[in-house]
Design a protein around this motif. Sequence first.
Motif, mmCIF file in Angstrom:
data_model
loop_
_atom_site.group_PDB
_atom_site.id
_atom_site.type_symbol
_atom_site.label_atom_id
_atom_site.label_comp_id
_atom_site.label_asym_id
_atom_site.label_seq_id
_atom_site.Cartn_x
_atom_site.Cartn_y
_atom_site.Cartn_z
ATOM 1 N N TYR A 1 0.786 -1.236 0.000
ATOM 2 C CA TYR A 1 0.000 0.000 0.000
ATOM 3 C C TYR A 1 0.822 1.292 0.000
ATOM 4 O O TYR A 1 0.344 2.319 -0.483
ATOM 5 N N VAL A 2 2.033 1.276 0.570
ATOM 6 C CA VAL A 2 2.729 2.544 0.824
ATOM 7 C C VAL A 2 4.132 2.600 0.223
ATOM 8 O O VAL A 2 4.508 3.607 -0.381
ATOM 9 N N LEU A 3 4.915 1.546 0.387
ATOM 10 C CA LEU A 3 6.325 1.583 0.002
ATOM 11 C C LEU A 3 6.557 2.073 -1.430
ATOM 12 O O LEU A 3 7.455 2.907 -1.653
ATOM 13 N N PRO A 4 5.799 1.625 -2.432
ATOM 14 C CA PRO A 4 6.074 2.083 -3.803
ATOM 15 C C PRO A 4 5.849 3.584 -4.019
ATOM 16 O O PRO A 4 6.314 4.136 -5.020
ATOM 17 N N LYS A 5 5.150 4.231 -3.094
ATOM 18 C CA LYS A 5 4.830 5.649 -3.261
ATOM 19 C C LYS A 5 5.865 6.568 -2.616
ATOM 20 O O LYS A 5 5.755 7.791 -2.723
ATOM 21 N N LEU A 6 6.855 5.998 -1.964
ATOM 22 C CA LEU A 6 7.881 6.792 -1.297
ATOM 23 C C LEU A 6 9.134 6.913 -2.166
ATOM 24 O O LEU A 6 9.511 5.956 -2.843
ATOM 25 N N PRO A 7 9.810 8.074 -2.139
ATOM 26 C CA PRO A 7 11.067 8.244 -2.873
ATOM 27 C C PRO A 7 12.216 7.631 -2.066
ATOM 28 O O PRO A 7 12.766 8.255 -1.171
ATOM 29 N N THR A 8 12.564 6.392 -2.353
ATOM 30 C CA THR A 8 13.462 5.647 -1.486
ATOM 31 C C THR A 8 14.915 5.699 -1.941
ATOM 32 O O THR A 8 15.227 5.984 -3.094
ATOM 33 N N CYS A 9 15.800 5.372 -1.003
ATOM 34 C CA CYS A 9 17.243 5.376 -1.258
ATOM 35 C C CYS A 9 17.916 4.501 -0.210
ATOM 36 O O CYS A 9 17.270 4.032 0.739
ATOM 37 N N ARG A 10 19.215 4.282 -0.375
ATOM 38 C CA ARG A 10 20.050 3.700 0.672
ATOM 39 C C ARG A 10 21.026 4.779 1.085
ATOM 40 O O ARG A 10 21.813 5.269 0.266
ATOM 41 N N ILE A 11 20.990 5.155 2.349
ATOM 42 C CA ILE A 11 21.774 6.304 2.794
ATOM 43 C C ILE A 11 23.265 6.064 2.606
ATOM 44 O O ILE A 11 24.006 6.969 2.217
ATOM 45 N N ASN A 12 23.725 4.836 2.855
ATOM 46 C CA ASN A 12 25.165 4.590 2.707
ATOM 47 C C ASN A 12 25.611 4.735 1.255
ATOM 48 O O ASN A 12 26.748 5.152 0.982
ATOM 49 N N GLU A 13 24.736 4.439 0.310
ATOM 50 C CA GLU A 13 25.090 4.623 -1.095
ATOM 51 C C GLU A 13 25.036 6.104 -1.481
ATOM 52 O O GLU A 13 25.901 6.589 -2.219
ATOM 53 N N LEU A 14 24.035 6.819 -0.978
ATOM 54 C CA LEU A 14 23.952 8.260 -1.256
ATOM 55 C C LEU A 14 25.205 8.984 -0.782
ATOM 56 O O LEU A 14 25.656 9.945 -1.414
ATOM 57 N N GLN A 15 25.747 8.526 0.333
ATOM 58 C CA GLN A 15 26.895 9.196 0.921
ATOM 59 C C GLN A 15 28.223 8.580 0.475
ATOM 60 O O GLN A 15 29.267 8.817 1.082
ATOM 61 N N ASN A 16 28.157 7.799 -0.595
ATOM 62 C CA ASN A 16 29.363 7.240 -1.231
ATOM 63 C C ASN A 16 30.197 6.392 -0.285
ATOM 64 O O ASN A 16 31.421 6.351 -0.388
ATOM 65 N N ARG A 17 29.523 5.704 0.637
ATOM 66 C CA ARG A 17 30.239 4.773 1.504
ATOM 67 C C ARG A 17 30.566 3.474 0.768
ATOM 68 O O ARG A 17 31.666 2.936 0.898
ATOM 69 N N ARG A 18 29.599 2.966 0.054
ATOM 70 C CA ARG A 18 29.748 1.630 -0.508
ATOM 71 C C ARG A 18 30.715 1.635 -1.687
ATOM 72 O O ARG A 18 30.644 2.492 -2.577
ATOM 73 N N VAL A 19 31.631 0.667 -1.694
ATOM 74 C CA VAL A 19 32.628 0.524 -2.750
ATOM 75 C C VAL A 19 32.286 -0.723 -3.566
ATOM 76 O O VAL A 19 32.204 -1.827 -3.025
ATOM 77 N N VAL A 20 32.085 -0.549 -4.852
ATOM 78 C CA VAL A 20 31.760 -1.670 -5.734
ATOM 79 C C VAL A 20 33.052 -2.307 -6.245
ATOM 80 O O VAL A 20 33.964 -1.615 -6.699
ATOM 81 N N ASP A 21 33.156 -3.614 -6.128
ATOM 82 C CA ASP A 21 34.310 -4.380 -6.613
ATOM 83 C C ASP A 21 35.641 -3.807 -6.123
ATOM 84 O O ASP A 21 36.541 -3.479 -6.914
ATOM 85 N N PRO A 22 35.832 -3.690 -4.815
ATOM 86 C CA PRO A 22 37.095 -3.142 -4.303
ATOM 87 C C PRO A 22 38.254 -4.128 -4.485
ATOM 88 O O PRO A 22 38.061 -5.346 -4.471
ATOM 89 N N VAL A 23 39.431 -3.584 -4.636
ATOM 90 C CA VAL A 23 40.647 -4.400 -4.673
ATOM 91 C C VAL A 23 41.164 -4.484 -3.239
ATOM 92 O O VAL A 23 41.610 -3.484 -2.670
#
Length: 383
Positions: free
Chosen positions: A352-374
């Motif tokens: 009923y509600v979740l699809p209507k919210l503008p969602t994100c992952r805060i750690n990704e917004l703040q550039n914490r997460r590293v994709v495929d790190p060495v």
Amino acid sequence: MPPISIRTEGRQCEVAWFSAICSDDYEFLGVPDGSIRSSYEHCGDIVRKADALGYQNILLPSGWIAGQDALAFASAMAPQTQQINLLVALRMGEVWPPMLARALSTLDHILKGRLTINIISSDMPGIKEDNQTRYDRSSEIIQILQGLWRTDGPYEFKGKFYDISLPTTEPAKPYQQNGGPLMYFGGISPAAQDLCAKHCDVFLMWPETEDRIAETMRVMSEKAAGYGRKIDFGFRSHVIVRETEAEARAAADRLISKLDAAKGAEIKARSQDSKSLGVLRQDELRAQSKDLYIEDHLWSGIGLARSGCASAIVGDPDQVLAKLNRYMDMGMRAFVLSGYPHLDECDLFAKYVLPKLPTCRINELQNRRVVDPVTPLTTAERR
């Protein structure tokens, strides 16, 4: 009132669900049900469902109650999830800090950068300490964790509680997140607020009236600014959403329809935070209400048999969405939600509600997460 200063300025929110790993799932509040006990199987079902339904995070709480240890349970669930972050509650002082840092770096490695942490500073099992001692210890532990995560080579820390000298920080490195996992924190006492303003990333608040919430957010924003920082704000609440408001209010009434007051008080007292300032503030608001609603669509009946978060947003889909939008307009950027039974309400909110919210992952917004790190655990040269 001027707008408060927050770290995530864009109007987005991270929506988390809750896995009842500490004996906190009911069809009727205060009536234990063997089919929804805090087993690995049932609590795992909640995590897998939230992951499949698109929630961005899920809280794994901590308590000295029959159920699952949050850190051990998170390690078991990590490889079974696809996209959801895990918000793991950790009581500071239970594990030697360097080994805690190592355990968290291992978990984040398994999750590939999807770990977040809920810092807890309530009394450890079997020990009663004053408020300031608990928060002073927590402050040292957070500094040690962040120091190990952000320092290359040798590391030393000397404080009141810990005296640590290590030749290398490499075993504790969370290579998949820049600077380590985000730290979420909730607590209303002056010492708690200062700890969050100085060290943490997301200040989680329990349900109160909007005027009280706004004032706390203003105070916390100013405290963080005093340390040259900005933080984000989160709201921890239960939710009861149905097709109509009448159905939602009936579901709330049904939830407490078999509650024995003495049993509810006993269940509430099991929690290590049952006498905290945040819980007492919620109790005060409930006592002042005439029908358990402390304001429009915010029902405090859950606090009759639960410590911690004690109220639910109750209404039809548009009403629940409107309430969440009001919180977002105030500056909230994270919601940690739950409902009884947790599997059923997880479905209903996602429908009923979740699809209507503008969602994100805060750690990704703040550039914490590293994709495929060495890293030494991926493709870097072994030494």
